[in-house]
Design an enzyme around this catalytic site. Structure first.
Site, PDB file in Angstrom:
ATOM      1  N   LYS A 137      -0.703  -3.996  -3.180  1.00 27.86           N
ATOM      2  CA  LYS A 137      -1.954  -3.505  -2.588  1.00 27.86           C
ATOM      3  C   LYS A 137      -2.145  -2.068  -3.054  1.00 27.86           C
ATOM      4  O   LYS A 137      -1.614  -1.139  -2.474  1.00 27.86           O
ATOM      5  CB  LYS A 137      -1.887  -3.578  -1.059  1.00 27.86           C
ATOM      6  CG  LYS A 137      -3.033  -2.889  -0.303  1.00 27.86           C
ATOM      7  CD  LYS A 137      -4.362  -3.583  -0.516  1.00 27.86           C
ATOM      8  CE  LYS A 137      -5.408  -3.052   0.463  1.00 27.86           C
ATOM      9  NZ  LYS A 137      -5.736  -1.630   0.284  1.00 27.86           N
ATOM     10  N   ASP A 145      10.498   5.764  -9.898  1.00 29.04           N
ATOM     11  CA  ASP A 145      10.170   6.397 -11.168  1.00 29.04           C
ATOM     12  C   ASP A 145      10.887   7.734 -11.344  1.00 29.04           C
ATOM     13  O   ASP A 145      11.213   8.134 -12.462  1.00 29.04           O
ATOM     14  CB  ASP A 145       8.658   6.602 -11.287  1.00 29.04           C
ATOM     15  CG  ASP A 145       7.902   5.291 -11.478  1.00 29.04           C
ATOM     16  OD1 ASP A 145       8.553   4.269 -11.764  1.00 29.04           O
ATOM     17  OD2 ASP A 145       6.667   5.288 -11.330  1.00 29.04           O
ATOM     18  N   SER A 162       0.818  -1.216   0.000  1.00 27.32           N
ATOM     19  CA  SER A 162       0.000   0.000   0.000  1.00 27.32           C
ATOM     20  C   SER A 162       0.856   1.272   0.000  1.00 27.32           C
ATOM     21  O   SER A 162       1.526   1.568  -0.969  1.00 27.32           O
ATOM     22  CB  SER A 162      -0.954  -0.038   1.196  1.00 27.32           C
ATOM     23  OG  SER A 162      -1.925   0.965   1.120  1.00 27.32           O
TER      24      SER A 162
END
Length: 356
Positions: A232, A218, A207
Site C-alpha cells: 500500500k 535499505d 502503508s
C-alpha cells in the site's frame, strides 16, 4: 477496517489489542458480512467504509452484532461487540506485567528489547522514543520492532520513527504525475544506534509500516523477517464536495523507498513484480492460514491483563519471532567482548527462550 476492491468486501486489517472487537474475537483478515441487520454486500457502492463506520458507531455501552467470516473458514460467526470510547497506546510490549505495564523485553537475560506498534498515530513517534529510552536505561543490547498486522497511519509518524534509527539519507519520497517530488531525509541528532535490530512484518503490514521497514532495510539498519508486506504505497487526498456532504478520495502520488522502488501493489501487479517489502534473503517465514490462526490465538491469550501479571503457559513457538531471535543471538555473540565470550563458552549452548 479496509475495503478490498478486488473482492468487493470489507476486511479487518487488524483489531487493536484491548478494544471491544479484539476482546470479542475478531481477527486480522476477517471479512465483515453484516453489521447489525445490514448486510455489507448491500452497502451503497463506493460508500462501503463510510456506511460501515456509521453502522458501528453508537452510544457507549450499547451492543452491536457483527457477522464475520474468519480467513480460511467457511461458516460465518456473529459477535456481540460493546460500543466504547477507544483510547489505546500504539506501542505495546510482549506481555503485561503486574500493575498493567507492558514488558518491553522479550529476553530479560540477553536484554533483547521488543515492541509492537499497532498503527501510526500522532503520538506514535513519542511513544516509540520513550520506549527506546526506557529499554536503553535498562541495558538493552538488541531490539525487535514488530510491525506485523500494522495497517499504517500517518506519514509524519512513519518518517519520525524511521529517523529515530537512521542517521542520514532518504527516508521516503513521494512522486506524482503533476506534483514535484517530495523527499524526507533523516537527521543525525536523536538517532539510536549501536545495537542490532530486527523488524518483523507480514502480509498485513501496510502503508506506513512499509515505509519504516523499507527505510531500515535499505539503510541496512535492521534485518527484515517474516512475510512480504501488503503493498500500500499510494498518497491520497480527501476532497470535500457539496459543503462537506460528500467527498472524493483522490490518489495523487506514490511512496518510493530509498532505493527508488515503488512500494505500491497495483491491481494488475503480479507476485513476480517488485512491490511491498520483502524479507531479507533467508529470513522469509511464511505462515499458512492455520498457522496464522494459532499465532493470533496465542497472541490474544498473551495480551490479556491478569492481576498477578502471569501469562498462559503454552508450547506454542512463534516461528517468525524465533527466526529474528536466532539472528540477534548470533549478532550478540559476534559483538561480545572477550569476557562475555569466555563466559558463554564455559556455559551451555546459547538458546533464546521467549519469556513465559
Amino acid at each position: 477496517v479496509t475495503f478490498e476492491p478486488r473482492t468487493r468486501q470489507l476486511m479487518v486489517m487488524t483489531p487493536l489489542p484491548g478494544t471491544p472487537a479484539y476482546k470479542a474475537g475478531v481477527r486480522a483478515g476477517d471479512r465483515i458480512l453484516a453489521i447489525g441487520d445490514k448486510q455489507t454486500a448491500e452497502f451503497p457502492e463506493n460508500r462501503e467504509l463510510e456506511t460501515a463506520v456509521k453502522s458501528m458507531k453508537g452510544k457507549v455501552g450499547e451492543i452491536v452484532k457483527v457477522t464475520i467470516l474468519h480467513e480460511g473458514e467457511t461458516e460465518p460467526k456473529t459477535f456481540d461487540v460493546e460500543r466504547a470510547i477507544i483510547k489505546t497506546p500504539t506501542v505495546l510490549g510482549d506481555r503485561y506485567q503486574k500493575g498493567g505495564e507492558w514488558s518491553l523485553f522479550i529476553d530479560d537475560d540477553k536484554k533483547i528489547g521488543y515492541m509492537r506498534l499497532t498503527h501510526f498515530s500522532r503520538n506514535s513517534a513519542e511513544e516509540v522514543e520513550a520506549a527506546i529510552k526506557k529499554l536503553e536505561a535498562a541495558g538493552m543490547r538488541a531490539l525487535v520492532l514488530d510491525l506485523r498486522f500494522n495497517p499504517g497511519g500517518l506519514l509524519s509518524a512513519a518518517t519520525a520513527i524511521s529517523d529515530l534509527f537512521v542517521e542520514s539519507g532518504v527516508i521516503v519520497s513521494t512522486k506524482g504525475r503533476n506534483t514535484e517530488e517530495q523527499v524526507v531525509k533523516a537527521k543525525r541528532s536523536g538517532t539510536h544506534t549501536g545495537f542490532p535490530m530486527v523488524v518483523l512484518v507480514n502480509r498485513y503490514s501496510a502503508s506506513a509500516s512499509e515505509i519504516v521497514s523499507a527505510c531500515l532495510q535499505d539503510d541496512q539498519r535492521a534485518l527484515i523477517v517474516g512475510e512480504r508486506t501488503w503493498g500500500k504505497g499510494s498518497v491520497q487526498n480527501v476532497i470535500e464536495l457539496e459543503g462537506g456532504k460528500s467527498a472524493i478520495k483522490l490518489t495523487t502520488a506514490s511512496y518510493h523507498r530509498r532505493s527508488g522502488k515503488n512500494i505500491h501493489r497495483f491491481p494488475d501487479s503480479k507476485e513476480t513484480d517488485d512491490w511491498g517489502v520483502m524479507p531479507d534473503a533467508g529470513y522469509e517465514v511464511k505462515l499458512s492460514n492455520e498457522e496464522l490462526k494459532k499465532y493470533l490465538d496465542y497472541r490474544r491469550d498473551r495480551d490479556v491483563l491478569r492481576e498477578d501479571g502471569s501469562v498462559p503457559q503454552t508450547d506454542y513457538v512463534d516461528p517468525q519471532l524465533s527466526k529474528a531471535l536466532e539472528w540477534i543471538t548470533t549478532k550478540l555473540a559476534e559483538n561480545a567482548n572477550p569476557e562475555e565470550k569466555k563466559a558463554a563458552d564455559a556455559g551451555s549452548p546459547s538458546k533464546t527462550v521467549i519469556n513465559q
